[in-house]
Design an enzyme around this catalytic site. Structure first.
Site, PDB file in Angstrom:
ATOM      1  CB  CYS A 228     168.500 -60.985  23.810  1.00 35.74           C
ATOM      2  SG  CYS A 228     169.007 -59.796  22.584  1.00 35.74           S
TER       3      CYS A 228
HETATM    4  C1  UGA Z   1     165.145 -58.355  25.235  1.00 32.75           C
HETATM    5  C2  UGA Z   1     164.881 -57.411  26.419  1.00 32.75           C
HETATM    6  O1  UGA Z   1     163.499 -57.066  26.491  1.00 32.75           O
HETATM    7  C3  UGA Z   1     165.716 -56.146  26.297  1.00 32.75           C
HETATM    8  O2  UGA Z   1     165.539 -55.337  27.481  1.00 32.75           O
HETATM    9  C4  UGA Z   1     167.192 -56.540  26.168  1.00 32.75           C
HETATM   10  O3  UGA Z   1     168.020 -55.414  26.047  1.00 32.75           O
HETATM   11  C5  UGA Z   1     167.358 -57.420  24.926  1.00 32.75           C
HETATM   12  O4  UGA Z   1     166.545 -58.606  25.090  1.00 32.75           O
HETATM   13  C6  UGA Z   1     168.804 -57.802  24.803  1.00 32.75           C
HETATM   14  O5  UGA Z   1     169.298 -58.556  25.632  1.00 32.75           O
HETATM   15  O6  UGA Z   1     169.486 -57.268  23.937  1.00 32.75           O
HETATM   16  P1  UGA Z   1     164.157 -58.562  22.774  1.00 32.75           P
HETATM   17  O7  UGA Z   1     165.000 -59.763  22.556  1.00 32.75           O
HETATM   18  O8  UGA Z   1     164.039 -57.565  21.697  1.00 32.75           O
HETATM   19  O9  UGA Z   1     164.660 -57.723  24.068  1.00 32.75           O
HETATM   20  O10 UGA Z   1     162.770 -59.168  23.157  1.00 32.75           O
HETATM   21  P2  UGA Z   1     161.459 -58.735  23.941  1.00 32.75           P
HETATM   22  O11 UGA Z   1     160.760 -57.605  23.302  1.00 32.75           O
HETATM   23  O12 UGA Z   1     161.743 -58.597  25.404  1.00 32.75           O
HETATM   24  O13 UGA Z   1     160.618 -60.062  23.693  1.00 32.75           O
HETATM   25  C7  UGA Z   1     161.213 -61.319  24.008  1.00 32.75           C
HETATM   26  C8  UGA Z   1     160.414 -62.491  23.592  1.00 32.75           C
HETATM   27  O14 UGA Z   1     159.404 -62.746  24.557  1.00 32.75           O
HETATM   28  C9  UGA Z   1     159.681 -62.428  22.265  1.00 32.75           C
HETATM   29  O15 UGA Z   1     159.859 -63.665  21.605  1.00 32.75           O
HETATM   30  C10 UGA Z   1     158.239 -62.266  22.651  1.00 32.75           C
HETATM   31  O16 UGA Z   1     157.371 -62.800  21.686  1.00 32.75           O
HETATM   32  C11 UGA Z   1     158.212 -63.091  23.902  1.00 32.75           C
HETATM   33  N1  UGA Z   1     157.112 -62.807  24.803  1.00 32.75           N
HETATM   34  C12 UGA Z   1     156.966 -61.576  25.312  1.00 32.75           C
HETATM   35  C13 UGA Z   1     156.282 -63.836  25.165  1.00 32.75           C
HETATM   36  O17 UGA Z   1     156.426 -64.979  24.707  1.00 32.75           O
HETATM   37  N2  UGA Z   1     155.288 -63.606  26.022  1.00 32.75           N
HETATM   38  C14 UGA Z   1     155.083 -62.402  26.555  1.00 32.75           C
HETATM   39  O18 UGA Z   1     154.143 -62.258  27.370  1.00 32.75           O
HETATM   40  C15 UGA Z   1     155.940 -61.356  26.187  1.00 32.75           C
END
Ligand code: UGA
Length: 445
Positions: free
Chosen positions: A279
């Site tokens: 996403c």
């Molecule tokens: C994300 C959004 O959080 C959801 O609200 C949304 O519905 C979804 O995309 C979508 O568009 O369908 P997701 O892709 O599951 O969800 O990912 P997240 O849990 O938000 O994590 C995203 C990325 O950020 C991961 O790679 C995580 O490792 C990274 N991340 C997170 C960091 O690199 N640093 C951080 O501090 C936090």
């Protein structure tokens, strides 16, 4: 109500299963016969926490799966479009959205009752009104707003937590071309009580979804840019910097009893090796491209992507500080999934890192508690040894790269001490205390 959900990715399957669990009659649709057979046999086609139980409970009760889109549309009141919208070339690829809209339109031609088509896939603002509606009207020979309604209902489901996020939503955004389309969706969601409901037009609903993801990605790249500067200056740890920032009471409010609420939100304000998944990366690129096309370039978001794409190089630079020549160096890659709790490796920082290590002749062992099978498919015939457990992976390696913050990786210091081993640890997620191992390097240190 009777609902069809078209496109069985994690969003579609979770939507279908959860709506069935909430008491609706659901038909899941996909072109992939194998997926459909598995769903009908309650075999999960992807991993999502809690999904298998709900699938088993509802299948053949409130839930069915079929490849027959035409029949599914005719026999239901609402159709959700949940197909993929990848970023290809230099813009969002709407081919599947167009194809499904065409097929729904053809089915509506054979249906006289009012039907609502709901776009749940993430699409750039204007797509539903300017692309989906005209296709539906042409294919059905009917008029939108008269014979059928069209809505946008974005999803806010985190992979790995999608069932929980669907069953206990923080918000429900209902876009609609008119009041009637929204009313039908409101009725569908009336089974979720006490949730903040935002009713708006289709374009705004589409924009809300992108803005929400853009904010998360911006916070991550912001934290990583601060981490870059901390590393460049020396004598500053980005983790301590961000801890100090998180203590702002506007980020972590102090309750009357003196305790702090630590919002989950602050986990996006941490230094790391970058965001991935199906996403965030594609949505940020799609919105940037859309902005340029609309005459309003998204300069901040372009930088967000650029900073994120440089994260793997930052990890490799830390490794090369100690091993300027990687040829023959034994490296353990810990974590292949883009984040913990999922087997999804799409856009995971581990992929470019493994590719670079292979190119430079490093000897790679890789481990991930869930994503091994997906990574094996990607690196088939490549010189990567995929291990089955943590202990085996770190055996006799010279460097360990921590790329996904799986809880079990916290055992690494203890394991190394008990074996009297001291490989270089490169903490791409800043998940270990920096003094817990003999040789430690971390992002933002
Ligand atoms: C994300 C959004 O959080 C959801 O609200 C949304 O519905 C979804 O995309 C979508 O568009 O369908 P997701 O892709 O599951 O969800 O990912 P997240 O849990 O938000 O994590 C995203 C990325 O950020 C991961 O790679 C995580 O490792 C990274 N991340 C997170 C960091 O690199 N640093 C951080 O501090 C936090």
């Amino acid at each position: 109500m009777k609902v069809s959900v078209i496109g069985m990715g994690y969003v579609g399957l979770v939507t279908g299963v959860c709506l069935a669990e909430k008491g609706h009659q659901v038909v899941c649709v996909d072109v992939d016969q194998e997926k459909i057979e598995k769903i009908n046999q309650a075999i999960p086609i992807l991993y999502e926490k809690g999904l298998e139980e709900l699938l088993k409970k509802n299948i053949q009760v409130n839930l069915q799966a079929t490849t027959d889109l035409h029949k599914a549309v005719i026999e239901t009141d609402i159709s959700f479009i949940t197909v993929g919208t990848p970023y290809r070339g230099n813009e969002i690829d709407l081919s599947d959205i167009r194809e499904v809209s065409q097929q729904i339109g053809e089915a509506l031609r054979d249906k006289s009752a009012y039907h609502v088509v709901v776009v749940k896939s993430t699409v750039v603002p204007g797509t539903t009104d300017e692309v989906v509606i005209p296709i539906l009207e042409k294919a059905s020979g009917e008029k939108a707003g008269v014979d059928f309604g069209v809505s946008v209902n974005p999803e806010f489901l985190r992979e790995g937590e999608a069932v929980q996020d669907f069953m206990f939503p923080d918000r429900i955004v209902l876009g609609g071309m008119d009041a009637k389309s929204i009313e039908v969706l409101e009725q569908l969601y009336s089974v979720f009580s006490g949730i903040d409901l935002l009713k708006t037009n289709n374009k705004t609903a589409e924009m809300i979804k992108y803005t929400a993801n853009a904010l998360l990605a911006t916070m991550i790249s912001f934290s990583n840019e601060i981490a870059n500067l901390c590393s460049a200056i020396g004598g500053i740890d980005a983790v301590d910097v961000m801890k100090g920032v998180h203590l702002d009471k506007r980020l972590s409010p102090i309750m009357p009893n003196g305790k702090r609420i630590v919002p989950y939100f602050t986990t996006y304000l941490e230094a790391g090796c970058g965001f991935g998944g199906s996403c965030l990366p594609k949505d940020i690129k799609a919105l940037s491209a859309y902005g340029t096309k609309a005459g309003s370039p998204m300069r901040l978001l372009e930088a967000v992507t650029e900073i994120n794409q440089e994260r793997p190089e930052k990890v490799l630079a830390l490794l090369k500080k100690h091993f300027p020549v990687l040829d023959g160096v034994q490296v353990a890659v810990m974590g292949l999934a883009f984040k913990p709790g999922t087997d999804d490796i799409r856009e995971s920082p581990a992929i470019p890192i493994i590719e670079a290590l292979l190119k430079q002749g490093a000897k790679i062992k890789a481990y991930d508690p869930m994503a091994k099978h997906n990574a094996q498919k990607l690196f088939v015939n490549k010189d990567v040894v995929f291990c089955d457990d943590l202990a085996q992976t770190i055996d006799n390696v010279q460097a360990v790269l921590l790329l996904t913050s799986w809880e079990e990786f916290k055992r690494i210091p203890e394991l190394l001490h008990s074996r009297d081993q001291s490989p270089l640890i490169i903490d791409g997620r800043r998940m270990l205390p920096k003094d817990s191992v003999t040789r430690y390097e971390g992002i933002g240190l």
